[in-house]
Design an enzyme around this catalytic site. Structure first.
Site, PDB file in Angstrom:
ATOM      1  N   ASP A  63       0.840  -1.196   0.000  1.00 57.91           N
ATOM      2  CA  ASP A  63       0.000   0.000   0.000  1.00 57.91           C
ATOM      3  C   ASP A  63       0.878   1.250   0.000  1.00 57.91           C
ATOM      4  OD1 ASP A  63      -2.239   1.630   0.191  1.00 57.91           O
ATOM      5  OD2 ASP A  63      -2.383   1.446   2.377  1.00 57.91           O
ATOM      6  N   ASP A  68       2.038  10.134  -9.363  1.00 55.46           N
ATOM      7  CA  ASP A  68       3.068  10.931 -10.021  1.00 55.46           C
ATOM      8  C   ASP A  68       2.741  10.933 -11.513  1.00 55.46           C
ATOM      9  OD1 ASP A  68       5.616  12.203 -10.653  1.00 55.46           O
ATOM     10  OD2 ASP A  68       6.349  11.396  -8.754  1.00 55.46           O
TER      11      ASP A  68
END
Length: 237
Positions: A63, A68
């Protein structure tokens, strides 16, 4: 790629910077849970070593919530695929191009053995007021549905959402997507920093596939017993 469990499964969140402690928790809870979670705290402290060590006990839900530009996220996905996680998260707010790039990178790296790609919709710590501070109006439910549709259309295998949105997502998208749900608290457990929570039983009844449970297990005097009690409460549901 990981499929759906036969019934709702438990993911024990190993939120600590200490790999020895994380591995001890993983070993203790392994008989009672389906997966263990390695998140940012542990991964930033120990990197791939932590994933490899806890994966000896249960499959890993990695996780890291990548967010990005698409090329950077694709490269990150290729890198972590070497660790063979069962599931991997990225932020749905990164957009459809980023999500599609992550899926392609996982397929290129591992083919059918790739991790399930999960899009985080709205963090369970967010309330309507918190979202409004970031410029998102309409409340968590509306934003969750918006990001869920975007992510699934782009190739995500499932979604991370709070217990409050599970039934809405099932109504909108059916049984296909994996729904992985943090913010799960047994009766009497402390809320902590979670804003949108529910009990394990109610979350399963709403249609969750996996329940991510951390502090109610790992902060208990006996984490194995705590995990066993939660698993027993879900047996037969």
């Amino acid at each position: 790629m990981l499929g759906k469990p036969n019934r709702a499964g438990i993911i024990a969140a190993l939120d600590t910077p200490e790999v020895a402690r994380a591995e001890g928790w993983a070993r203790t809870v392994a008989p009672h849970v389906g997966m263990v979670k390695v998140g940012l705290e542990l991964f930033c402290a120990e990197g791939g070593n932590a994933v490899r060590r806890v994966a000896a006990h249960r499959p890993v839900f990695l996780d890291l919530k990548f967010h990005d530009i698409p090329n950077t996220v694709a490269g990150a996905v290729r890198s972590v695929c070497a660790l063979r996680p069962a599931m991997l998260t990225l932020h749905g707010g990164g957009g459809s191009t980023m999500i599609a790039a992550a899926r392609r990178a996982a397929e290129d790296a591992l083919g059918e053995a790739r991790p399930a790609i999960l899009a985080v919709t709205v963090l369970t710590s967010f309330s309507t007021e918190g979202l409004a501070e970031t410029g998102v109006n309409g409340g968590p439910a509306q934003q969750v549905l918006r990001l869920a549709r975007l992510a699934l259309d782009a190739g995500a295998d499932g979604l991370v959402c709070s217990p409050h949105e599970v039934s809405r997502l099932r109504d909108a998208f059916g049984d296909g997507p994996l729904l992985v749900v943090p913010g799960v608290r047994p009766v009497g457990a402390e809320r902590g920093d979670q804003a949108r929570i529910a009990t394990p039983e109610d979350t399963v009844a709403a249609g969750a596939d996996w329940l991510v449970i951390g502090r109610p297990i790992t902060a208990a005097p006996d984490p194995g017993a705590a995990a066993a009690a939660i698993a027993a409460s879900l047996a037969g549901r």
